[in-house]
Motif scaffolding. Structure first.
Motif, PDB file in Angstrom:
ATOM      1  N   GLY A 425       4.812  25.214  29.995  1.00 28.71           N
ATOM      2  CA  GLY A 425       5.994  24.428  29.646  1.00 28.71           C
ATOM      3  C   GLY A 425       6.701  24.969  28.415  1.00 28.71           C
ATOM      4  O   GLY A 425       7.937  25.068  28.382  1.00 28.71           O
ATOM      5  N   ILE A 426       5.909  25.332  27.391  1.00 31.90           N
ATOM      6  CA  ILE A 426       6.496  25.917  26.179  1.00 31.90           C
ATOM      7  C   ILE A 426       7.228  27.205  26.523  1.00 31.90           C
ATOM      8  O   ILE A 426       8.363  27.444  26.073  1.00 31.90           O
ATOM      9  N   GLY A 427       6.599  28.036  27.363  1.00 32.89           N
ATOM     10  CA  GLY A 427       7.214  29.298  27.764  1.00 32.89           C
ATOM     11  C   GLY A 427       8.527  29.096  28.500  1.00 32.89           C
ATOM     12  O   GLY A 427       9.520  29.783  28.228  1.00 32.89           O
ATOM     13  N   LEU A 428       8.548  28.146  29.434  1.00 34.48           N
ATOM     14  CA  LEU A 428       9.756  27.895  30.215  1.00 34.48           C
ATOM     15  C   LEU A 428      10.879  27.324  29.357  1.00 34.48           C
ATOM     16  O   LEU A 428      12.046  27.716  29.492  1.00 34.48           O
ATOM     17  N   VAL A 429      10.543  26.382  28.467  1.00 35.55           N
ATOM     18  CA  VAL A 429      11.558  25.781  27.594  1.00 35.55           C
ATOM     19  C   VAL A 429      12.184  26.844  26.694  1.00 35.55           C
ATOM     20  O   VAL A 429      13.424  26.951  26.583  1.00 35.55           O
ATOM     21  N   LEU A 430      11.334  27.648  26.044  1.00 38.18           N
ATOM     22  CA  LEU A 430      11.848  28.691  25.153  1.00 38.18           C
ATOM     23  C   LEU A 430      12.675  29.718  25.917  1.00 38.18           C
ATOM     24  O   LEU A 430      13.673  30.238  25.408  1.00 38.18           O
ATOM     25  N   THR A 431      12.259  30.005  27.161  1.00 35.24           N
ATOM     26  CA  THR A 431      12.992  30.970  27.982  1.00 35.24           C
ATOM     27  C   THR A 431      14.395  30.465  28.298  1.00 35.24           C
ATOM     28  O   THR A 431      15.389  31.171  28.082  1.00 35.24           O
ATOM     29  N   PHE A 432      14.473  29.246  28.781  1.00 30.80           N
ATOM     30  CA  PHE A 432      15.761  28.750  29.272  1.00 30.80           C
ATOM     31  C   PHE A 432      16.669  28.203  28.178  1.00 30.80           C
ATOM     32  O   PHE A 432      17.823  27.871  28.442  1.00 30.80           O
ATOM     33  N   ILE A 433      16.165  28.142  26.939  1.00 31.16           N
ATOM     34  CA  ILE A 433      17.070  27.892  25.806  1.00 31.16           C
ATOM     35  C   ILE A 433      18.078  29.031  25.706  1.00 31.16           C
ATOM     36  O   ILE A 433      19.205  28.865  25.211  1.00 31.16           O
ATOM     37  N   GLY A 434      17.668  30.199  26.231  1.00 30.63           N
ATOM     38  CA  GLY A 434      18.554  31.358  26.210  1.00 30.63           C
ATOM     39  C   GLY A 434      19.833  31.160  27.004  1.00 30.63           C
ATOM     40  O   GLY A 434      20.861  31.801  26.708  1.00 30.63           O
ATOM     41  N   LEU A 435      19.819  30.284  28.008  1.00 29.24           N
ATOM     42  CA  LEU A 435      21.011  30.061  28.835  1.00 29.24           C
ATOM     43  C   LEU A 435      22.180  29.476  28.038  1.00 29.24           C
ATOM     44  O   LEU A 435      23.282  30.027  28.082  1.00 29.24           O
ATOM     45  N   PRO A 436      21.987  28.361  27.313  1.00 28.66           N
ATOM     46  CA  PRO A 436      23.117  27.860  26.509  1.00 28.66           C
ATOM     47  C   PRO A 436      23.511  28.813  25.392  1.00 28.66           C
ATOM     48  O   PRO A 436      24.682  28.865  25.005  1.00 28.66           O
ATOM     49  N   VAL A 437      22.541  29.591  24.860  1.00 23.16           N
ATOM     50  CA  VAL A 437      22.872  30.578  23.838  1.00 23.16           C
ATOM     51  C   VAL A 437      23.818  31.623  24.425  1.00 23.16           C
ATOM     52  O   VAL A 437      24.828  31.985  23.806  1.00 23.16           O
ATOM     53  N   TYR A 438      23.500  32.099  25.629  1.00 27.79           N
ATOM     54  CA  TYR A 438      24.333  33.113  26.277  1.00 27.79           C
ATOM     55  C   TYR A 438      25.737  32.567  26.534  1.00 27.79           C
ATOM     56  O   TYR A 438      26.732  33.252  26.283  1.00 27.79           O
ATOM     57  N   LYS A 439      25.813  31.342  27.037  1.00 25.46           N
ATOM     58  CA  LYS A 439      27.114  30.750  27.346  1.00 25.46           C
ATOM     59  C   LYS A 439      27.933  30.536  26.082  1.00 25.46           C
ATOM     60  O   LYS A 439      29.154  30.727  26.074  1.00 25.46           O
ATOM     61  N   ALA A 440      27.252  30.127  24.996  1.00 25.57           N
ATOM     62  CA  ALA A 440      27.963  29.903  23.729  1.00 25.57           C
ATOM     63  C   ALA A 440      28.524  31.196  23.141  1.00 25.57           C
ATOM     64  O   ALA A 440      29.596  31.221  22.538  1.00 25.57           O
ATOM     65  N   MET A 441      27.776  32.296  23.369  1.00 26.36           N
ATOM     66  CA  MET A 441      28.200  33.589  22.816  1.00 26.36           C
ATOM     67  C   MET A 441      29.113  34.354  23.748  1.00 26.36           C
ATOM     68  O   MET A 441      29.618  35.419  23.392  1.00 26.36           O
ATOM     69  N   ASN A 442      29.311  33.830  24.966  1.00 31.41           N
ATOM     70  CA  ASN A 442      30.170  34.498  25.928  1.00 31.41           C
ATOM     71  C   ASN A 442      31.192  33.513  26.506  1.00 31.41           C
ATOM     72  O   ASN A 442      31.264  33.276  27.709  1.00 31.41           O
ATOM     73  N   LYS A 443      31.973  32.906  25.628  1.00 24.61           N
ATOM     74  CA  LYS A 443      32.935  31.888  26.042  1.00 24.61           C
ATOM     75  C   LYS A 443      34.105  32.469  26.811  1.00 24.61           C
ATOM     76  O   LYS A 443      34.846  31.749  27.463  1.00 24.61           O
ATOM     77  N   ASP A 444      34.291  33.760  26.689  1.00 24.97           N
ATOM     78  CA  ASP A 444      35.401  34.402  27.401  1.00 24.97           C
ATOM     79  C   ASP A 444      35.210  34.305  28.909  1.00 24.97           C
ATOM     80  O   ASP A 444      36.135  34.415  29.653  1.00 24.97           O
TER      81      ASP A 444
END
Length: 444
Positions: A425-444
Protein backbone atom coordinates in the motif's frame (compact mmCIF):
# COMPACT_ATOMS: atom_id res chain seq x y z
CA UNK A 1 11.11 5.86 -37.19
CA UNK A 2 13.78 7.75 -39.09
CA UNK A 3 14.82 9.27 -35.74
CA UNK A 4 15.15 5.77 -34.22
CA UNK A 5 17.26 4.53 -37.10
CA UNK A 6 19.41 7.62 -36.90
CA UNK A 7 19.91 7.12 -33.18
CA UNK A 8 20.82 3.48 -33.77
CA UNK A 9 23.29 4.46 -36.47
CA UNK A 10 24.90 7.19 -34.38
CA UNK A 11 25.14 5.29 -31.12
CA UNK A 12 25.95 1.80 -32.31
CA UNK A 13 28.62 2.96 -34.77
CA UNK A 14 30.63 4.67 -32.04
CA UNK A 15 31.86 1.51 -30.34
CA UNK A 16 31.59 -2.05 -31.57
CA UNK A 17 34.22 -3.47 -29.27
CA UNK A 18 32.48 -5.83 -26.86
CA UNK A 19 32.72 -9.52 -27.60
CA UNK A 20 31.05 -12.44 -25.83
CA UNK A 21 33.47 -12.92 -22.90
CA UNK A 22 33.59 -9.22 -21.88
CA UNK A 23 29.80 -9.09 -22.21
CA UNK A 24 29.40 -12.08 -19.85
CA UNK A 25 31.76 -10.37 -17.38
CA UNK A 26 29.74 -7.16 -17.52
CA UNK A 27 26.51 -9.04 -16.84
CA UNK A 28 28.02 -10.75 -13.80
CA UNK A 29 29.48 -7.49 -12.51
CA UNK A 30 26.17 -5.64 -12.84
CA UNK A 31 24.18 -8.28 -10.94
CA UNK A 32 26.28 -9.60 -8.05
CA UNK A 33 25.98 -7.18 -5.15
CA UNK A 34 25.03 -7.36 -1.48
CA UNK A 35 21.95 -9.59 -1.57
CA UNK A 36 23.94 -12.82 -1.85
CA UNK A 37 25.48 -12.15 1.58
CA UNK A 38 22.31 -11.19 3.45
CA UNK A 39 19.12 -12.40 1.77
CA UNK A 40 19.48 -16.03 2.90
CA UNK A 41 18.06 -14.86 6.23
CA UNK A 42 14.81 -13.65 4.64
CA UNK A 43 14.57 -16.57 2.21
CA UNK A 44 14.90 -19.37 4.75
CA UNK A 45 12.71 -17.47 7.18
CA UNK A 46 9.96 -17.24 4.52
CA UNK A 47 10.20 -20.85 3.34
CA UNK A 48 10.95 -22.54 6.67
CA UNK A 49 12.88 -25.22 4.78
CA UNK A 50 16.21 -25.39 2.96
CA UNK A 51 14.87 -27.14 -0.15
CA UNK A 52 12.25 -24.50 -0.93
CA UNK A 53 14.81 -21.78 -0.26
CA UNK A 54 17.15 -23.25 -2.89
CA UNK A 55 14.21 -23.50 -5.31
CA UNK A 56 13.56 -19.78 -4.76
CA UNK A 57 17.14 -18.99 -5.81
CA UNK A 58 16.68 -21.09 -8.96
CA UNK A 59 13.33 -19.50 -9.87
CA UNK A 60 14.78 -16.05 -9.27
CA UNK A 61 17.55 -16.84 -11.74
CA UNK A 62 15.12 -18.17 -14.36
CA UNK A 63 12.90 -15.09 -14.02
CA UNK A 64 15.95 -12.82 -14.31
CA UNK A 65 17.10 -14.61 -17.47
CA UNK A 66 13.62 -14.30 -19.01
CA UNK A 67 13.48 -10.62 -18.06
CA UNK A 68 16.98 -9.92 -19.36
CA UNK A 69 16.30 -11.62 -22.70
CA UNK A 70 13.05 -9.66 -23.07
CA UNK A 71 14.38 -6.22 -22.19
CA UNK A 72 17.45 -6.77 -24.37
CA UNK A 73 15.21 -6.56 -27.47
CA UNK A 74 14.13 -3.07 -26.40
CA UNK A 75 17.69 -2.04 -25.54
CA UNK A 76 19.00 -3.13 -28.93
CA UNK A 77 16.13 -1.52 -30.86
CA UNK A 78 16.02 1.75 -28.86
CA UNK A 79 19.60 2.47 -27.75
CA UNK A 80 18.83 5.86 -26.24
CA UNK A 81 19.92 7.40 -22.94
CA UNK A 82 17.30 6.74 -20.28
CA UNK A 83 16.83 3.00 -20.71
CA UNK A 84 13.55 1.78 -19.28
CA UNK A 85 12.10 5.31 -19.09
CA UNK A 86 12.47 5.60 -22.87
CA UNK A 87 10.93 2.16 -23.51
CA UNK A 88 7.85 3.04 -21.45
CA UNK A 89 7.46 6.38 -23.21
CA UNK A 90 7.65 4.67 -26.61
CA UNK A 91 5.02 2.07 -25.66
CA UNK A 92 2.62 3.91 -23.34
CA UNK A 93 3.31 7.64 -23.54
CA UNK A 94 5.44 10.19 -21.71
CA UNK A 95 3.51 10.05 -18.44
CA UNK A 96 4.65 6.44 -17.80
CA UNK A 97 8.27 7.33 -18.36
CA UNK A 98 7.89 10.15 -15.86
CA UNK A 99 6.15 7.87 -13.36
CA UNK A 100 9.08 5.45 -13.47
CA UNK A 101 11.53 8.32 -12.94
CA UNK A 102 9.34 9.53 -10.06
CA UNK A 103 9.36 6.06 -8.45
CA UNK A 104 13.13 5.82 -8.84
CA UNK A 105 13.48 9.26 -7.27
CA UNK A 106 11.18 8.89 -4.24
CA UNK A 107 11.19 5.13 -3.59
CA UNK A 108 13.54 2.82 -5.47
CA UNK A 109 16.93 4.47 -5.11
CA UNK A 110 16.44 6.16 -1.70
CA UNK A 111 14.98 2.97 -0.16
CA UNK A 112 17.76 0.86 -1.72
CA UNK A 113 20.40 3.26 -0.40
CA UNK A 114 18.77 3.19 3.04
CA UNK A 115 18.65 -0.62 3.06
CA UNK A 116 22.29 -0.94 2.01
CA UNK A 117 23.39 1.68 4.55
CA UNK A 118 21.50 -0.18 7.28
CA UNK A 119 23.07 -3.53 6.41
CA UNK A 120 26.52 -1.90 6.16
CA UNK A 121 26.01 -0.44 9.61
CA UNK A 122 24.81 -3.81 10.90
CA UNK A 123 28.03 -5.42 9.64
CA UNK A 124 30.16 -2.69 11.23
CA UNK A 125 28.45 -3.25 14.57
CA UNK A 126 28.81 -7.03 14.19
CA UNK A 127 32.53 -6.63 13.42
CA UNK A 128 33.48 -4.03 16.04
CA UNK A 129 31.03 -4.64 18.87
CA UNK A 130 29.81 -1.03 18.82
CA UNK A 131 26.45 -0.43 20.50
CA UNK A 132 23.41 -1.30 18.39
CA UNK A 133 22.06 2.14 19.20
CA UNK A 134 24.57 3.53 16.71
CA UNK A 135 23.03 1.66 13.75
CA UNK A 136 21.16 4.58 12.20
CA UNK A 137 23.96 7.05 12.89
CA UNK A 138 26.58 4.87 11.17
CA UNK A 139 24.20 4.26 8.27
CA UNK A 140 23.61 8.00 7.77
CA UNK A 141 27.31 8.89 8.05
CA UNK A 142 28.18 6.22 5.45
CA UNK A 143 25.54 7.38 2.96
CA UNK A 144 26.48 11.06 3.39
CA UNK A 145 30.20 10.28 3.02
CA UNK A 146 29.67 8.41 -0.26
CA UNK A 147 27.40 11.18 -1.51
CA UNK A 148 30.18 13.68 -0.81
CA UNK A 149 32.70 11.48 -2.65
CA UNK A 150 30.44 11.25 -5.70
CA UNK A 151 29.97 15.02 -5.70
CA UNK A 152 33.68 15.31 -6.46
CA UNK A 153 33.12 13.78 -9.88
CA UNK A 154 32.36 10.46 -11.51
CA UNK A 155 36.02 9.35 -11.49
CA UNK A 156 36.03 9.15 -7.69
CA UNK A 157 32.88 7.05 -7.63
CA UNK A 158 34.19 4.84 -10.42
CA UNK A 159 37.44 4.18 -8.52
CA UNK A 160 35.50 3.11 -5.41
CA UNK A 161 33.37 0.87 -7.63
CA UNK A 162 36.37 -0.85 -9.22
CA UNK A 163 38.04 -1.65 -5.90
CA UNK A 164 34.82 -2.97 -4.33
CA UNK A 165 34.03 -5.16 -7.35
CA UNK A 166 37.34 -6.97 -6.98
CA UNK A 167 36.97 -7.30 -3.21
CA UNK A 168 33.45 -8.74 -3.32
CA UNK A 169 34.69 -11.82 -5.16
CA UNK A 170 37.11 -12.76 -2.35
CA UNK A 171 34.55 -13.60 0.37
CA UNK A 172 32.30 -15.31 -2.21
CA UNK A 173 35.00 -17.69 -3.42
CA UNK A 174 36.41 -18.28 0.06
CA UNK A 175 33.07 -19.16 1.66
CA UNK A 176 32.05 -21.44 -1.23
CA UNK A 177 35.28 -23.46 -1.28
CA UNK A 178 35.94 -23.75 2.46
CA UNK A 179 32.26 -24.09 3.37
CA UNK A 180 31.72 -27.01 0.99
CA UNK A 181 34.97 -28.72 2.06
CA UNK A 182 34.91 -28.08 5.81
CA UNK A 183 31.20 -27.68 6.47
CA UNK A 184 30.21 -30.14 9.17
CA UNK A 185 26.50 -30.28 8.44
CA UNK A 186 26.83 -31.92 5.04
CA UNK A 187 23.99 -32.64 2.67
CA UNK A 188 21.60 -33.46 5.51
CA UNK A 189 21.06 -29.71 5.94
CA UNK A 190 19.61 -29.45 2.40
CA UNK A 191 16.41 -31.24 3.43
CA UNK A 192 13.42 -31.15 3.78
CA UNK A 193 12.03 -29.52 0.64
CA UNK A 194 9.09 -27.88 2.42
CA UNK A 195 8.13 -27.24 6.04
CA UNK A 196 4.82 -28.43 7.44
CA UNK A 197 4.28 -25.19 9.39
CA UNK A 198 4.95 -22.85 6.44
CA UNK A 199 2.58 -22.21 3.50
CA UNK A 200 4.38 -23.25 0.32
CA UNK A 201 2.86 -20.83 -2.23
CA UNK A 202 3.04 -17.60 -0.23
CA UNK A 203 6.31 -18.63 1.42
CA UNK A 204 7.91 -19.23 -1.96
CA UNK A 205 6.55 -15.90 -3.19
CA UNK A 206 8.05 -14.02 -0.25
CA UNK A 207 11.35 -15.82 -0.77
CA UNK A 208 11.27 -14.95 -4.46
CA UNK A 209 10.95 -11.25 -3.61
CA UNK A 210 14.11 -11.60 -1.54
CA UNK A 211 16.01 -13.42 -4.30
CA UNK A 212 15.02 -10.79 -6.86
CA UNK A 213 16.79 -8.14 -4.77
CA UNK A 214 19.95 -10.26 -5.01
CA UNK A 215 19.47 -10.65 -8.79
CA UNK A 216 18.52 -7.01 -9.32
CA UNK A 217 20.72 -5.42 -11.92
CA UNK A 218 19.67 -7.75 -14.74
CA UNK A 219 17.49 -4.92 -16.12
CA UNK A 220 20.69 -3.16 -17.21
CA UNK A 221 22.22 -6.03 -19.17
CA UNK A 222 20.66 -4.92 -22.43
CA UNK A 223 22.40 -1.54 -22.41
CA UNK A 224 25.58 -3.12 -23.77
CA UNK A 225 23.80 -4.15 -26.99
CA UNK A 226 24.82 -1.04 -28.93
CA UNK A 227 28.50 -1.66 -28.18
CA UNK A 228 28.61 -5.36 -29.05
CA UNK A 229 30.28 -6.68 -32.18
CA UNK A 230 27.42 -9.10 -32.88
CA UNK A 231 24.44 -8.42 -30.58
CA UNK A 232 22.01 -10.72 -32.40
CA UNK A 233 24.30 -13.70 -31.79
CA UNK A 234 26.20 -12.80 -28.62
CA UNK A 235 23.71 -10.82 -26.50
CA UNK A 236 21.40 -13.76 -25.66
CA UNK A 237 24.48 -15.89 -24.96
CA UNK A 238 25.87 -13.20 -22.65
CA UNK A 239 22.56 -12.86 -20.77
CA UNK A 240 21.93 -16.59 -20.44
CA UNK A 241 25.59 -17.37 -19.72
CA UNK A 242 26.18 -14.48 -17.34
CA UNK A 243 22.98 -14.89 -15.33
CA UNK A 244 23.41 -18.67 -15.27
CA UNK A 245 26.86 -18.20 -13.74
CA UNK A 246 25.40 -15.75 -11.21
CA UNK A 247 22.70 -18.29 -10.36
CA UNK A 248 25.36 -21.00 -9.97
CA UNK A 249 27.34 -18.78 -7.58
CA UNK A 250 24.22 -18.00 -5.56
CA UNK A 251 23.29 -21.67 -5.35
CA UNK A 252 26.80 -22.74 -4.40
CA UNK A 253 27.20 -20.18 -1.64
CA UNK A 254 23.79 -21.02 -0.17
CA UNK A 255 24.61 -24.72 -0.24
CA UNK A 256 27.91 -23.84 1.45
CA UNK A 257 25.94 -21.91 4.09
CA UNK A 258 23.76 -24.98 4.63
CA UNK A 259 26.81 -27.22 4.91
CA UNK A 260 27.86 -25.07 7.88
CA UNK A 261 24.56 -24.03 9.50
CA UNK A 262 20.99 -25.41 9.31
CA UNK A 263 18.37 -23.26 7.60
CA UNK A 264 16.76 -22.46 10.97
CA UNK A 265 20.01 -20.84 12.14
CA UNK A 266 20.38 -18.92 8.86
CA UNK A 267 16.79 -17.70 9.18
CA UNK A 268 17.52 -16.43 12.69
CA UNK A 269 20.49 -14.21 11.84
CA UNK A 270 20.63 -10.96 9.85
CA UNK A 271 24.30 -11.63 9.00
CA UNK A 272 24.37 -15.21 7.65
CA UNK A 273 27.58 -14.85 5.61
CA UNK A 274 29.50 -13.37 8.54
CA UNK A 275 28.23 -16.05 10.93
CA UNK A 276 29.27 -18.82 8.54
CA UNK A 277 32.66 -17.17 8.03
CA UNK A 278 33.34 -17.11 11.78
CA UNK A 279 32.64 -20.83 12.04
CA UNK A 280 34.76 -21.99 9.10
CA UNK A 281 37.62 -19.46 9.37
CA UNK A 282 37.70 -18.79 13.11
CA UNK A 283 37.28 -15.41 14.77
CA UNK A 284 40.14 -13.61 13.00
CA UNK A 285 39.51 -15.23 9.62
CA UNK A 286 35.83 -14.47 9.97
CA UNK A 287 36.66 -10.81 10.56
CA UNK A 288 38.72 -10.68 7.37
CA UNK A 289 35.82 -12.15 5.38
CA UNK A 290 33.43 -9.71 7.06
CA UNK A 291 35.67 -6.83 5.97
CA UNK A 292 35.47 -8.15 2.41
CA UNK A 293 31.67 -8.23 2.67
CA UNK A 294 31.70 -4.69 4.05
CA UNK A 295 33.72 -3.49 1.06
CA UNK A 296 31.27 -5.23 -1.29
CA UNK A 297 28.26 -3.55 0.35
CA UNK A 298 30.15 -0.24 0.38
CA UNK A 299 30.68 -0.54 -3.37
CA UNK A 300 27.06 -1.47 -4.07
CA UNK A 301 25.93 1.51 -1.98
CA UNK A 302 28.34 3.74 -3.89
CA UNK A 303 26.99 2.53 -7.24
CA UNK A 304 23.43 3.33 -6.22
CA UNK A 305 24.36 6.80 -4.98
CA UNK A 306 26.29 7.47 -8.19
CA UNK A 307 23.24 6.47 -10.25
CA UNK A 308 20.46 7.97 -8.12
CA UNK A 309 21.70 11.53 -8.47
CA UNK A 310 21.16 11.40 -12.24
CA UNK A 311 17.44 10.46 -12.14
CA UNK A 312 15.91 13.57 -10.50
CA UNK A 313 18.47 15.67 -12.39
CA UNK A 314 17.21 14.28 -15.71
CA UNK A 315 13.56 14.88 -14.74
CA UNK A 316 14.42 18.38 -13.53
CA UNK A 317 16.13 19.30 -16.82
CA UNK A 318 12.79 18.48 -18.47
CA UNK A 319 10.96 20.68 -15.96
CA UNK A 320 8.77 17.84 -14.67
CA UNK A 321 9.67 18.00 -10.96
CA UNK A 322 8.75 20.67 -8.40
CA UNK A 323 11.87 22.77 -7.82
CA UNK A 324 13.29 21.81 -11.21
CA UNK A 325 15.30 25.03 -11.51
CA UNK A 326 17.25 24.15 -8.35
CA UNK A 327 17.43 20.39 -8.93
CA UNK A 328 18.81 20.83 -12.46
CA UNK A 329 21.82 22.87 -11.35
CA UNK A 330 25.26 21.28 -11.60
CA UNK A 331 28.12 22.00 -9.21
CA UNK A 332 30.10 24.87 -10.77
CA UNK A 333 33.47 23.13 -10.30
CA UNK A 334 32.81 19.37 -10.44
CA UNK A 335 29.83 19.51 -12.85
CA UNK A 336 27.93 16.92 -10.82
CA UNK A 337 24.17 17.03 -9.97
CA UNK A 338 24.78 17.88 -6.31
CA UNK A 339 21.36 19.43 -5.67
CA UNK A 340 19.56 16.37 -7.02
CA UNK A 341 21.82 14.23 -4.85
CA UNK A 342 20.94 16.26 -1.76
CA UNK A 343 17.27 15.48 -2.39
CA UNK A 344 18.03 11.76 -2.69
CA UNK A 345 20.13 11.64 0.48
CA UNK A 346 17.45 13.45 2.50
CA UNK A 347 14.79 10.96 1.35
CA UNK A 348 17.22 8.08 2.05
CA UNK A 349 17.75 9.29 5.63
CA UNK A 350 13.97 9.33 6.14
CA UNK A 351 13.86 5.71 5.00
CA UNK A 352 16.77 4.78 7.29
CA UNK A 353 14.74 5.94 10.30
CA UNK A 354 11.49 4.37 9.09
CA UNK A 355 12.44 0.90 7.89
CA UNK A 356 14.53 -2.23 8.17
CA UNK A 357 16.70 -3.93 5.55
CA UNK A 358 14.22 -6.61 4.43
CA UNK A 359 11.20 -4.27 4.64
CA UNK A 360 12.93 -1.67 2.49
CA UNK A 361 14.25 -4.12 -0.10
CA UNK A 362 10.82 -5.76 -0.42
CA UNK A 363 9.33 -2.29 -0.98
CA UNK A 364 11.82 -1.52 -3.75
CA UNK A 365 11.26 -4.84 -5.52
CA UNK A 366 7.47 -4.45 -5.36
CA UNK A 367 7.37 -0.96 -6.88
CA UNK A 368 10.01 -1.58 -9.53
CA UNK A 369 8.31 -4.79 -10.68
CA UNK A 370 5.21 -2.78 -11.59
CA UNK A 371 7.37 -1.09 -14.20
CA UNK A 372 9.31 -4.24 -15.11
CA UNK A 373 6.03 -5.93 -16.06
CA UNK A 374 4.98 -2.91 -18.13
CA UNK A 375 8.39 -3.03 -19.82
CA UNK A 376 8.06 -6.74 -20.61
CA UNK A 377 4.63 -6.16 -22.11
CA UNK A 378 5.91 -3.24 -24.17
CA UNK A 379 7.74 -5.78 -26.37
CA UNK A 380 4.31 -6.99 -27.53
CA UNK A 381 3.04 -3.42 -27.97
CA UNK A 382 6.02 -2.16 -29.95
CA UNK A 383 6.03 -5.18 -32.25
CA UNK A 384 2.50 -4.17 -33.24
CA UNK A 385 2.96 -0.37 -33.18
CA UNK A 386 6.36 -0.34 -34.87
CA UNK A 387 6.73 -3.56 -36.87
CA UNK A 388 9.37 -1.97 -39.13
CA UNK A 389 11.58 -0.81 -36.25
CA UNK A 390 15.13 -2.08 -36.79
CA UNK A 391 15.73 -4.84 -34.24
CA UNK A 392 19.32 -6.15 -34.32
CA UNK A 393 18.28 -8.63 -31.61
CA UNK A 394 14.92 -10.26 -30.98
CA UNK A 395 13.93 -12.13 -27.85
CA UNK A 396 14.15 -15.88 -28.53
CA UNK A 397 11.10 -18.16 -28.20
CA UNK A 398 8.74 -15.18 -28.54
CA UNK A 399 6.14 -14.91 -27.00
CA UNK A 400 7.01 -17.60 -24.42
CA UNK A 401 10.03 -15.88 -22.82
CA UNK A 402 8.27 -12.49 -22.34
CA UNK A 403 5.21 -14.34 -21.00
CA UNK A 404 7.36 -16.16 -18.41
CA UNK A 405 8.81 -12.81 -17.30
CA UNK A 406 5.34 -11.24 -17.04
CA UNK A 407 3.79 -14.18 -15.14
CA UNK A 408 6.72 -14.30 -12.72
CA UNK A 409 6.45 -10.55 -12.12
CA UNK A 410 2.70 -10.75 -11.50
CA UNK A 411 3.29 -13.56 -8.99
CA UNK A 412 5.67 -11.29 -7.07
CA UNK A 413 3.22 -8.36 -7.09
CA UNK A 414 0.16 -10.38 -6.07
CA UNK A 415 2.05 -12.25 -3.33
CA UNK A 416 3.35 -8.97 -1.89
CA UNK A 417 -0.16 -7.46 -1.83
CA UNK A 418 -1.45 -10.56 0.02
CA UNK A 419 1.44 -11.11 2.45
CA UNK A 420 2.62 -7.52 2.96
CA UNK A 421 -0.44 -5.31 2.34
CA UNK A 422 0.97 -2.37 4.32
CA UNK A 423 4.26 -2.36 2.42
CA UNK A 424 2.45 -2.76 -0.90
CA UNK A 425 0.00 0.00 0.00
CA UNK A 426 2.82 2.41 0.86
CA UNK A 427 4.49 1.59 -2.46
CA UNK A 428 1.33 2.15 -4.49
CA UNK A 429 0.42 5.42 -2.73
CA UNK A 430 3.92 6.86 -3.19
CA UNK A 431 3.94 5.71 -6.82
CA UNK A 432 0.65 7.26 -7.82
CA UNK A 433 1.33 10.55 -6.04
CA UNK A 434 3.45 11.05 -9.14
CA UNK A 435 0.31 11.42 -11.29
CA UNK A 436 -0.91 14.75 -9.83
CA UNK A 437 2.71 15.95 -9.73
CA UNK A 438 3.04 15.25 -13.46
CA UNK A 439 -0.26 16.97 -14.26
CA UNK A 440 0.66 20.00 -12.14
CA UNK A 441 4.01 20.35 -13.91
CA UNK A 442 2.53 19.80 -17.36
CA UNK A 443 -0.47 22.13 -17.45
CA UNK A 444 0.09 22.89 -21.10
Amino acid sequence: MDESKKAISNESSLKKEIGLIPAVSLVIGMVIGSGVFFKSHAIFNATGAPGLGIIAWILGGILSIAGGLTVAELSAAIPKTGGMIVYLEEAYGKIWGFLLGWVQTVIFYPATIAALAIIFSTQVINLTGISGGMLNIIAIITAVFLFAMNCLGSKTGAYIQTVSTICKLIPLVAIIIVGLVKGGGGTVNLLPIAAADHPVVSGLGSALIATMFAYDGWISVGVIAGEMKNPAKDLPKAIIGGLSLVMAVYLLINIAYLFVLPSSALAATETPAADVAKIIFGTNGGKIITIGILISVFGTLNGNILTCMRIPYKLATEGTLPGSAWLSRLHPTFKTPVNAGILEIIVSIIYIFSGKFDQLTDLTIFVIFIFYILTFYSVFILRKKQPDLYRPYKVPMYPIIPAVAIIGGLYILINTIITQPMNAGIGLVLTFIGLPVYKAMNKD
